[in-house]
Design an enzyme around this catalytic site. Structure first.
Site, mmCIF file in Angstrom:
data_model
loop_
_atom_site.group_PDB
_atom_site.id
_atom_site.type_symbol
_atom_site.label_atom_id
_atom_site.label_comp_id
_atom_site.label_asym_id
_atom_site.label_seq_id
_atom_site.Cartn_x
_atom_site.Cartn_y
_atom_site.Cartn_z
ATOM 1 N N GLU A 1 0.821 -1.211 0.000
ATOM 2 C CA GLU A 1 0.000 0.000 0.000
ATOM 3 C C GLU A 1 0.862 1.272 0.000
ATOM 4 O O GLU A 1 1.798 1.394 0.795
ATOM 5 C CB GLU A 1 -0.931 -0.042 1.223
ATOM 6 C CG GLU A 1 -1.832 1.154 1.388
ATOM 7 C CD GLU A 1 -2.742 1.393 0.183
ATOM 8 O OE1 GLU A 1 -3.381 0.440 -0.283
ATOM 9 O OE2 GLU A 1 -2.791 2.547 -0.294
ATOM 10 N N THR B 1 -5.853 1.886 -5.648
ATOM 11 C CA THR B 1 -5.434 0.484 -5.588
ATOM 12 C C THR B 1 -6.136 -0.335 -6.668
ATOM 13 O O THR B 1 -5.529 -1.182 -7.324
ATOM 14 C CB THR B 1 -5.780 -0.156 -4.227
ATOM 15 O OG1 THR B 1 -5.371 0.708 -3.200
ATOM 16 C CG2 THR B 1 -5.102 -1.499 -4.060
ATOM 17 N N HIS C 1 -1.527 3.159 4.852
ATOM 18 C CA HIS C 1 -2.520 3.947 4.118
ATOM 19 C C HIS C 1 -2.730 5.279 4.843
ATOM 20 O O HIS C 1 -2.654 5.344 6.056
ATOM 21 C CB HIS C 1 -3.843 3.171 4.045
ATOM 22 C CG HIS C 1 -4.811 3.728 3.043
ATOM 23 N ND1 HIS C 1 -5.507 4.891 3.265
ATOM 24 C CD2 HIS C 1 -5.166 3.289 1.811
ATOM 25 C CE1 HIS C 1 -6.264 5.145 2.206
ATOM 26 N NE2 HIS C 1 -6.069 4.188 1.304
ATOM 27 N N ASP D 1 1.523 -0.018 -4.965
ATOM 28 C CA ASP D 1 0.311 0.197 -5.766
ATOM 29 C C ASP D 1 0.196 1.607 -6.332
ATOM 30 O O ASP D 1 -0.291 1.801 -7.436
ATOM 31 C CB ASP D 1 -0.963 -0.212 -4.994
ATOM 32 C CG ASP D 1 -1.237 0.618 -3.737
ATOM 33 O OD1 ASP D 1 -0.349 1.376 -3.316
ATOM 34 O OD2 ASP D 1 -2.348 0.488 -3.184
ATOM 35 N N HIS D 2 0.655 2.619 -5.581
ATOM 36 C CA HIS D 2 0.567 4.010 -6.040
ATOM 37 C C HIS D 2 1.267 4.896 -5.023
ATOM 38 O O HIS D 2 1.736 4.418 -4.000
ATOM 39 C CB HIS D 2 -0.889 4.445 -6.224
ATOM 40 C CG HIS D 2 -1.758 4.134 -5.039
ATOM 41 N ND1 HIS D 2 -1.690 4.830 -3.864
ATOM 42 C CD2 HIS D 2 -2.678 3.151 -4.840
ATOM 43 C CE1 HIS D 2 -2.544 4.313 -2.996
ATOM 44 N NE2 HIS D 2 -3.154 3.283 -3.556
HETATM 45 C C1 GP9 Z 1 -8.785 -0.504 0.503
HETATM 46 C C2 GP9 Z 1 -7.429 -0.409 -0.054
HETATM 47 C C3 GP9 Z 1 -6.956 0.991 -0.080
HETATM 48 O O1 GP9 Z 1 -9.392 -1.727 0.326
HETATM 49 O O2 GP9 Z 1 -7.357 -1.004 -1.286
HETATM 50 O O3 GP9 Z 1 -7.563 1.700 -1.068
HETATM 51 P P1 GP9 Z 1 -6.883 2.936 -1.774
HETATM 52 O O4 GP9 Z 1 -7.432 4.152 -1.109
HETATM 53 O O5 GP9 Z 1 -5.416 2.838 -1.608
HETATM 54 O O6 GP9 Z 1 -7.285 2.792 -3.179
HETATM 55 MN MN MN Z 2 -3.804 1.731 -2.214
#
Ligand code: GP9
Ligand code: MN
Length: 634
Positions: A260, A302, A417, A476-477
């Site tokens: 994340e 994500t 996150h 992921d980002h």
């Molecule tokens: C939530 C996780 C985080 O299920 O995938 O989401 P994001 O805000 O990073 O897209």
């Molecule tokens: Mn994410």
């Protein structure tokens, strides 16, 4: 005619009326101006742009209040004032979290916005009250001044109509003026920040409504012929798989581990002399590590990274394809691997509905989704967004050990996150000391995630799975948005310009497993390349030709990484917001050097969009026929 108008205007009641209309609209304009120039970070580059930014609220304000009067006189005006204020405020909140503006598809994702949970208190500020006090001023102007002193006074429908009609010339002037800064603004609207800078946030919403209509129409009218330009483009520009890793992981299990909000700048970096990711720094020596690998996500975050990964198609510029296009037909990785005897699954300890995953995973062909309810999520083992990574890893490994092999399994972590908070006993290093609390916290959650990763990888290495599995770890980002540029500059000790901001979109990619030697690759690539890379490593013939990525290990590939904003990086250059930079030095070079790159980026995104919007993969069976026709035609 003119004298009639003049006489009307000289009537004191009418004078008062014009004054009141003017005052209400001026207060709203002032608020909108303050929000657009003070809260949004729109990158105003010169005086002309600053003037456009001040002018652009006008047309939307005339329309808004004109319609209000038309519908319900001064009550209508007040109602529109409240609606407009709320819309602005929702954008403010959304912008604080995502540096982006609301779109209609995003509104359809109310469940997700509610999921901001811990973050919502973080993005509220007590000073926001000032964004609402003006409503009282408007009510006073409309109902006190208007009502008591001039009891006979009532806005007339005709006046509402005139105000609304005036919005048209105002908007035309706005667009013409904006085009002095950027030609074909509405046609090339990749970047919502830019759009809002030029036409204002309320007009942007009107524009978004038009886009939505077009989107719906696209699917209805699409047919298989639209695949022809896509196939032609892919044949011309993309190279097939390389030999370096062909079949290197044949028959093996695949674990994709999505970290994340993990950006490359944390790798090999320190805070107060302490490494942020000590374990990952060592681990990357054991596998294929890509240091110029970029995320390519947009509003779907994500879920966009998952979309890119499983389809080798771009996510959308508005909304999340996971929501808007979960009803499409896909031929995603799980389906292709299913034919090779693989079982497929996703593990993510959040609600199954988040990002519409429960629906979309079916469309992508996943056999099983282990969501929150499959984990032992207790109060003690959770924080902020939910289940802490260390427990998620522990339970997930146990599940994998029981899985039928070979498997393709995606694991998605959660702890790192926004707002990046942790229970005290999990804070392994001090917070940062920059001017951004978000960045200061981020260092701690990144460090925590690395510790959880260590525990997972070490246990995984001890397990029977290790010899038969390739582990792919990727970010992921971004976690730190543009809003924290200044703090980022303080930490990295440099000025964060467009080039640096672009380079900060790199996320780590590491592949480990038997047969993969420790080596660092500086190949320029992005998440869209993961599927073809992996398929080649597994030695699997992927018969879906509609893929925009290329094998990262193929040295003959055309290096081009396109972001969802239409920016790009290739071997030599980085093109950002119309400006061209030398990729390695970051120095600005002449624009012409990036001309082709920008053009190709635009074409590639448009073609990928035509596939998703037109649901063109439903015609996949016809692609062989189309390709045959093409070759006989030539
Ligand atoms: C939530 C996780 C985080 O299920 O995938 O989401 P994001 O805000 O990073 O897209
Ligand atoms: Mn994410």
């Amino acid at each position: 005619m003119i004298s009639k108008w003049k006489a009307k205007l000289e009537d004191p009641a009418n004078k008062k009326k014009v004054m009141i209309y003017g005052a209400v609209m001026a207060v709203f304009w002032l608020k909108m101006y303050i929000i657009q120039s003070g809260i949004f970070n729109l990158d105003v580059e010169n005086f002309n742009e600053a003037l456009i930014l001040a002018f652009n609220p006008l047309s939307s304000i005339f329309l808004l209040f004109g319609v209000g009067i038309l519908l319900a006189g001064r009550k209508g005006m007040l109602a529109m004032y409240i609606v407009g204020s709320l819309l602005l405020y929702f954008n403010v909140l959304f912008y604080r979290e995502y540096s982006d503006f609301l779109t209609i598809p995003m509104l359809g994702q109310a469940a997700n916005l509610a999921g901001l949970g811990g973050s919502i208190t973080d993005i509220l500020s007590w000073t926001d009250i000032f964004l609402f006090v003006d409503i009282f001023a408007a009510a006073f102007l409309l109902f006190y001044l208007n009502g008591k002193r001039l009891t006979s006074f009532q806005p007339k429908r005709k006046e509402g109509f005139i105000l609304a009609a005036l919005a048209i010339p105002l908007f035309i002037v706005n667009i013409g003026w904006a085009q002095t800064e950027r030609t074909e603004l509405l046609q090339r609207a990749f970047d919502r920040n830019m759009l809002v800078k030029y036409i204002g946030v309320l007009n942007f919403h009107a524009y978004d409504i038009v886009l939505q209509g077009q989107t719906e129409a696209k699917k209805t009218f699409a047919d298989s012929n639209e695949l022809v330009p896509v196939l032609n483009y892919l044949n011309e520009t993309k190279s097939g798989a390389g030999e370096e890793m062909e079949g290197a992981a044949e028959g093996k299990n695949v674990i994709l581990l999505s970290l994340e909000s993990t950006q490359t700048f944390v790798v090999d970096n320190t805070l107060n002399g302490e490494e942020l990711t000590p374990y990952f720094n060592d681990l990357k020596e054991e596998g294929a590590y890509f240091s110029n690998f970029y995320h390519q996500v947009k509003q779907g975050r994500t879920s966009d990274s998952e979309f890119l990964l499983d389809n080798s198609l771009y996510g959308l510029n508005r909304g999340a394809a996971f929501f808007t296009h979960s009803g499409n037909e896909y031929e995603a990785t799980p389906e292709v691997l299913d034919k090779e005897g693989y079982t497929s699954s996703v593990m993510h300890a959040n609600d199954a509905t988040f990002w519409n995953r429960n629906v979309m995973y079916d469309s992508l062909g996943y056999d099983r989704f282990y969501s929150k309810k499959d984990y032992d999520v207790t109060e003690e083992k959770s924080h902020s967004w939910g289940y802490l990574d260390e427990y998620f890893f522990e339970d997930s490994l146990a599940k994998m050990e029981e899985m039928e092999e070979p498997f393709y399994n995606k694991m998605i972590t959660l702890t790192n996150h926004h707002p990046f908070t942790l229970p005290e006993d999990k804070q392994l290093i001090e917070k940062g000391e920059t001017s951004s609390q978000t960045l200061n916290n981020y260092f701690q959650t990144i460090r925590y995630q690395d510790e959880a990763l260590k525990q997972f990888v070490e246990e995984f290495k001890q397990s029977d799975l290790y010899d038969d599995t390739v582990l792919v770890i990727y970010g992921d980002h971004f976690g730190i948005s543009e809003n924290h540029q200044q703090a980022m500059g303080e930490y990295l000790d440099k000025d964060i310009n467009d080039y640096e901001q672009f380079q900060l979109q790199r996320v780590p990619l590491l592949m480990i497993g038997e047969g993969i030697e420790g080596k660092e690759y500086d190949t320029v690539g992005g998440q869209i390349d993961l599927r073809p890379t992996l398929m080649n490593m597994l030695g699997v013939e992927d018969d879906n030709p509609i893929q925009f990525g290329q094998d990262l290990f193929n040295e003959d590939r055309q290096e081009l990484m396109v972001t969802r904003d239409g920016n790009f990086a290739n071997e030599e250059y980085v093109g950002v917001n119309g400006t061209c930079y030398d990729r390695e030095t970051g120095e600005e070079v002449e624009d012409a050097a990036c001309g082709e790159g920008f053009e190709q980026a635009e074409e590639e995104l448009a073609l990928s969009d035509s596939v998703v919007y037109g649901d063109l993969l439903r015609y996949l069976d016809e692609t062989e026929m189309i390709e045959e026709e093409e070759t006989t035609d030539q």
